[in-house]
Design a protein around this motif. Structure first.
Motif, PDB file in Angstrom:
ATOM      1  N   ALA A 106       0.814  -1.222   0.000  1.00  0.00           N
ATOM      2  CA  ALA A 106       0.000   0.000   0.000  1.00  0.00           C
ATOM      3  C   ALA A 106       0.844   1.266   0.000  1.00  0.00           C
ATOM      4  O   ALA A 106       0.411   2.307  -0.518  1.00  0.00           O
ATOM      5  CB  ALA A 106      -0.929  -0.017   1.208  1.00  0.00           C
ATOM      6  N   ASN A 107       2.042   1.195   0.572  1.00  0.00           N
ATOM      7  CA  ASN A 107       2.874   2.404   0.690  1.00  0.00           C
ATOM      8  C   ASN A 107       3.768   2.649  -0.524  1.00  0.00           C
ATOM      9  O   ASN A 107       4.642   3.519  -0.490  1.00  0.00           O
ATOM     10  CB  ASN A 107       3.756   2.297   1.939  1.00  0.00           C
ATOM     11  CG  ASN A 107       4.739   1.127   1.875  1.00  0.00           C
ATOM     12  OD1 ASN A 107       4.504   0.140   1.169  1.00  0.00           O
ATOM     13  ND2 ASN A 107       5.837   1.237   2.608  1.00  0.00           N
ATOM     14  N   PHE A 108       3.574   1.889  -1.616  1.00  0.00           N
ATOM     15  CA  PHE A 108       4.464   2.026  -2.774  1.00  0.00           C
ATOM     16  C   PHE A 108       4.174   3.338  -3.500  1.00  0.00           C
ATOM     17  O   PHE A 108       3.017   3.635  -3.822  1.00  0.00           O
ATOM     18  CB  PHE A 108       4.277   0.856  -3.742  1.00  0.00           C
ATOM     19  CG  PHE A 108       5.477   0.583  -4.592  1.00  0.00           C
ATOM     20  CD1 PHE A 108       6.475  -0.277  -4.169  1.00  0.00           C
ATOM     21  CD2 PHE A 108       5.637   1.221  -5.820  1.00  0.00           C
ATOM     22  CE1 PHE A 108       7.600  -0.521  -4.943  1.00  0.00           C
ATOM     23  CE2 PHE A 108       6.752   0.994  -6.606  1.00  0.00           C
ATOM     24  CZ  PHE A 108       7.746   0.114  -6.163  1.00  0.00           C
ATOM     25  N   PRO A 109       5.226   4.151  -3.790  1.00  0.00           N
ATOM     26  CA  PRO A 109       5.016   5.462  -4.429  1.00  0.00           C
ATOM     27  C   PRO A 109       4.424   5.325  -5.834  1.00  0.00           C
ATOM     28  O   PRO A 109       4.702   4.355  -6.544  1.00  0.00           O
ATOM     29  CB  PRO A 109       6.434   6.053  -4.506  1.00  0.00           C
ATOM     30  CG  PRO A 109       7.240   5.267  -3.537  1.00  0.00           C
ATOM     31  CD  PRO A 109       6.640   3.899  -3.493  1.00  0.00           C
ATOM     32  N   SER A 110       3.637   6.305  -6.230  1.00  0.00           N
ATOM     33  CA  SER A 110       3.015   6.279  -7.546  1.00  0.00           C
ATOM     34  C   SER A 110       4.047   6.542  -8.635  1.00  0.00           C
ATOM     35  O   SER A 110       5.060   7.209  -8.409  1.00  0.00           O
ATOM     36  CB  SER A 110       1.905   7.316  -7.638  1.00  0.00           C
ATOM     37  OG  SER A 110       2.460   8.627  -7.684  1.00  0.00           O
ATOM     38  N   GLU A 134      12.391  11.532   1.968  1.00  0.00           N
ATOM     39  CA  GLU A 134      12.090  10.156   2.366  1.00  0.00           C
ATOM     40  C   GLU A 134      12.815   9.114   1.513  1.00  0.00           C
ATOM     41  O   GLU A 134      12.937   7.944   1.911  1.00  0.00           O
ATOM     42  CB  GLU A 134      10.583   9.899   2.285  1.00  0.00           C
ATOM     43  CG  GLU A 134      10.033   9.946   0.868  1.00  0.00           C
ATOM     44  CD  GLU A 134       8.544   9.643   0.810  1.00  0.00           C
ATOM     45  OE1 GLU A 134       8.159   8.514   1.184  1.00  0.00           O
ATOM     46  OE2 GLU A 134       7.781  10.531   0.390  1.00  0.00           O
ATOM     47  N   TYR A 178      15.147   3.608   3.099  1.00  0.00           N
ATOM     48  CA  TYR A 178      13.752   3.560   2.629  1.00  0.00           C
ATOM     49  C   TYR A 178      13.618   2.562   1.475  1.00  0.00           C
ATOM     50  O   TYR A 178      12.661   1.781   1.426  1.00  0.00           O
ATOM     51  CB  TYR A 178      13.313   4.960   2.168  1.00  0.00           C
ATOM     52  CG  TYR A 178      11.972   4.988   1.465  1.00  0.00           C
ATOM     53  CD1 TYR A 178      10.784   4.927   2.184  1.00  0.00           C
ATOM     54  CD2 TYR A 178      11.893   5.064   0.073  1.00  0.00           C
ATOM     55  CE1 TYR A 178       9.548   4.952   1.543  1.00  0.00           C
ATOM     56  CE2 TYR A 178      10.671   5.080  -0.577  1.00  0.00           C
ATOM     57  CZ  TYR A 178       9.498   5.023   0.167  1.00  0.00           C
ATOM     58  OH  TYR A 178       8.286   5.031  -0.481  1.00  0.00           O
ATOM     59  N   GLU A 235      13.724  -0.988   2.862  1.00  0.00           N
ATOM     60  CA  GLU A 235      12.464  -1.326   3.541  1.00  0.00           C
ATOM     61  C   GLU A 235      11.348  -1.566   2.521  1.00  0.00           C
ATOM     62  O   GLU A 235      10.527  -2.486   2.683  1.00  0.00           O
ATOM     63  CB  GLU A 235      12.068  -0.192   4.487  1.00  0.00           C
ATOM     64  CG  GLU A 235      12.960  -0.080   5.713  1.00  0.00           C
ATOM     65  CD  GLU A 235      12.638   1.148   6.551  1.00  0.00           C
ATOM     66  OE1 GLU A 235      11.616   1.814   6.267  1.00  0.00           O
ATOM     67  OE2 GLU A 235      13.415   1.452   7.472  1.00  0.00           O
ATOM     68  N   LEU A 236      11.323  -0.745   1.467  1.00  0.00           N
ATOM     69  CA  LEU A 236      10.296  -0.888   0.442  1.00  0.00           C
ATOM     70  C   LEU A 236      10.438  -2.230  -0.285  1.00  0.00           C
ATOM     71  O   LEU A 236       9.440  -2.913  -0.566  1.00  0.00           O
ATOM     72  CB  LEU A 236      10.394   0.274  -0.559  1.00  0.00           C
ATOM     73  CG  LEU A 236       9.215   0.471  -1.506  1.00  0.00           C
ATOM     74  CD1 LEU A 236       7.969   0.885  -0.735  1.00  0.00           C
ATOM     75  CD2 LEU A 236       9.551   1.514  -2.569  1.00  0.00           C
ATOM     76  N   ASP A 283       9.172  -4.991   1.944  1.00  0.00           N
ATOM     77  CA  ASP A 283       7.712  -5.063   1.909  1.00  0.00           C
ATOM     78  C   ASP A 283       7.230  -5.721   0.616  1.00  0.00           C
ATOM     79  O   ASP A 283       6.285  -6.518   0.620  1.00  0.00           O
ATOM     80  CB  ASP A 283       7.111  -3.650   2.022  1.00  0.00           C
ATOM     81  CG  ASP A 283       7.340  -3.025   3.389  1.00  0.00           C
ATOM     82  OD1 ASP A 283       7.651  -3.774   4.330  1.00  0.00           O
ATOM     83  OD2 ASP A 283       7.219  -1.784   3.499  1.00  0.00           O
ATOM     84  N   GLU A 320       5.080  -9.171   0.312  1.00  0.00           N
ATOM     85  CA  GLU A 320       3.809  -9.119  -0.410  1.00  0.00           C
ATOM     86  C   GLU A 320       3.730 -10.181  -1.505  1.00  0.00           C
ATOM     87  O   GLU A 320       2.664 -10.727  -1.786  1.00  0.00           O
ATOM     88  CB  GLU A 320       3.645  -7.723  -1.035  1.00  0.00           C
ATOM     89  CG  GLU A 320       2.335  -7.488  -1.757  1.00  0.00           C
ATOM     90  CD  GLU A 320       1.217  -7.066  -0.831  1.00  0.00           C
ATOM     91  OE1 GLU A 320       0.052  -7.112  -1.261  1.00  0.00           O
ATOM     92  OE2 GLU A 320       1.513  -6.695   0.325  1.00  0.00           O
TER      93      GLU A 320
END
Length: 575
Positions: A137-141, A164, A169, A172-173, A176, A180
């Motif tokens: 859900a926190n993945f940048p557009s 950020e 970062y 961590e991304l 995630d 997922e």
């Protein structure tokens, strides 16, 4: 400069011209897979690129690094037994960030943010190829990433917006993302890495490369010999295994690889140039010196000017093939000469390097005089240790693809020698082997294919410099010129020009390159004239800011393929 990319182009676009596009990154997936030949060591190289750990894929421009990286990317995508995710990202335009290094104290901060943004944006590129990939859900557009990248590349920095996007970062991304999608590892394939000619920028890249390596993240980077500056904390062999991508131009395996490449490019064209002229094609393969881009440039010339290269019986004209064989070496010489623009402080090394290279060719030619064809050579050795200035020159020659290192050789009491092979295009064009009277394609192949003997010119630092009429004091680091009167600066700390008094500005290699006329690009005079007569494009910058190629596509006989080739030349010019 030789027009190896768009030379001999017809007024009308040939139907299969896309077959001869040299840069792998400009060919769509299915076409790329159909056109790519198998590298002699492909299985071993791809196994390392697809696997865990950090790797550096090294070789000169045009030797096939991008092809191998993209093959690794597609193979991981298509693997049903591997829970790895490939990410292909190109850092070709890293020099766009160089103005930060010239104008401000926080350059490393902005550059690291750009690196992180480029990798995350490339994950979106993977998703376009792999619909099943699920983002947390926190993945940048994609739009946000693109906007920030464009802003940084235009030297517009906003700390609040990129704050950020740190290395932690990114890690961590990716963690995630792995959770997922139940991934075992993420392979980040970084093409044209450490491509910038800013040493500090290269060092920052290797700090980034080392920092992202983890149990989950396996970074791979394509780099260049001779010009790459690693950071103080980065050690080749310990932090990353080095893989050689440059195919040694020797033996049946090499010939078959290049012939296979030619056959694939002429596939469906209805032409039998390869099968009907196989020895000529094998000769051109050697003349390209293991650099497929140069080889494809020669094939493109034949395809675009078929009437010019064929005789009445349909075979290739031997004299024209001999002349065409020069274009591979011309391409490498153009890359070497371009270093005066990209590394202006090393201008004396490039200028003296040309003399040194010619002197080495002359000594090999002298060595071959009177010898039977099978006993002639195209290699040389230099007694160790190699002088530091000569070593820098040899590094530039390797980057350009003019000399290929063959390792160290011990000759008993005579000592240790560094062994090199020179560009086979120069060997044939400059009559270094065979001799003027007996020059023919078959005679050149006899020398090149002959079993090599352990004998070659053994040179010393002194004999090379003496033969080139170069003194050790001739190697000097040049200071940036005054932007008003072009007078060299009197010292590195000078704030005003000693000649005209103008205030001296920080020197930016990127700005100097983009301001050059498009005549600096490897395009034909006919294409240059057509562009200038039908558009406002005059400088390299004008091509780079034509984001959607709208201006180029509005020029007669410039379609999608040619526009992409021209943009590719502009991007390579500033990279």
């Amino acid at each position: 400069m030789t027009t190896t990319g768009l030379n001999d182009e017809p007024n009308e676009l040939q139907p299969y011209e896309e077959n001869f596009v040299e840069q792998a990154e400009y060919i769509e997936r299915d076409r790329f897979l159909a056109l790519a030949a198998e590298h002699p060591y492909e299985a071993s190289i791809l196994r390392k690129l697809k696997g865990g750990g950090a790797k550096l894929l090294i070789g000169p421009r045009g030797c096939g690094k991008s092809t191998l990286m993209r093959k690794a990317f597609y193979q991981i995508l298509e693997s049903e037994n591997d829970s790895a995710l490939p990410v292909y990202v190109n850092f070709k335009l890293a020099l766009k960030l160089e103005p930060f290094y010239v104008n401000g104290p926080n350059a490393s901060y902005w550059f690291r943010a750009w690196l992180v943004l480029k990798v995350i944006a490339a994950i979106w590129g993977t998703k376009e190829q792999l619909a099943s990939l699920s983002f947390p859900a926190n993945f940048p557009s994609k739009a946000k990433l693109s906007k920030l990248i464009d802003s940084l590349e235009a030297s517009r920095a906003d700390g609040d917006l990129v704050d950020e996007f740190t290395i932690s970062y990114l890690i961590e991304l990716v963690d995630d993302l792995a959770i997922e999608n139940n991934l075992s590892r993420v392979v980040i394939l970084i093409d044209d890495a450490a491509h910038s000619f800013s040493e500090k920028q290269q060092e920052d890249f290797f700090d980034f490369f080392r920092a992202i390596k983890s149990r989950l993240i396996s970074p791979k980077a394509a780099v260049y010999p001779g010009i790459t500056s690693h950071s103080a904390s980065f050690h080749v062999g310990h932090d990353a295994e080095q893989i050689d991508a440059w195919v040694r131009p020797s033996g049946v395996e090499y010939e078959d690889f290049m012939v296979s490449l030619a056959e694939k490019r002429f596939l469906d064209t209805g032409l039998n140039f390869v099968s009907d002229n196989e020895e000529d094609i094998r000769f051109l393969a050697y003349a390209s010196f293991g650099i497929p881009r140069g080889f494809l440039g020669m094939l493109r010339s034949i395809y675009n000017s078929q009437e010019s290269y064929t005789t009445s019986d349909g075979s290739l004209n031997k004299n024209k093939i001999l002349r065409l064989s020069r274009t591979g070496r011309d391409m490498s010489h153009a890359v070497f000469d371009s270093l005066t623009s990209k590394l202006p402080s090393y201008t004396s090394y490039v200028q003296n390097g040309s003399k040194i290279y010619q002197a080495i060719l002359t000594q090999i030619k002298e060595y071959n005089k009177g010898k039977e064809l099978e006993r002639q050579g195209f290699q040389f050795a230099v007694k160790s240790p190699v002088d530091s200035d000569l070593d820098k020159v040899f590094g530039f020659l390797q980057y350009s693809g003019l000399i290929m290192p063959s390792g160290s050789i011990l000759k008993g009491e005579k000592g240790s020698f560094q062994h090199y092979q020179v560009h086979l295009g120069d060997i044939t064009a400059e009559n270094i082997i065979v001799g003027r009277r007996t020059k023919s394609i078959s005679s050149f192949l006899t020398v090149i294919r002959a079993t090599k003997h352990q004998a070659w010119p053994r040179l010393t630092n002194a004999s090379i410099l003496e033969g080139a009429d170069v003194d050790r004091n001739d190697f000097v680091l040049s200071l940036p010129l005054c932007h008003v009167c072009a007078t060299p600066r009197s010292n590195p700390e000078a704030r005003f020009c000693s000649n005209c008094g103008a205030q001296l500005k920080p020197s930016s290699t990127y700005e100097a390159l983009v301001q050059q006329n498009i005549s600096a690009l490897p395009i034909s005079k006919r294409m240059e004239k057509r562009i200038k007569e039908n558009s406002n494009i005059r400088k390299v910058r004008d091509i780079l800011i034509d984001a959607n190629k709208e201006t180029l596509l509005g020029i007669p006989y410039v379609g999608k393929i040619r526009a992409q080739i021209i943009v590719g030349h502009a991007e390579e010019h500033v990279s």
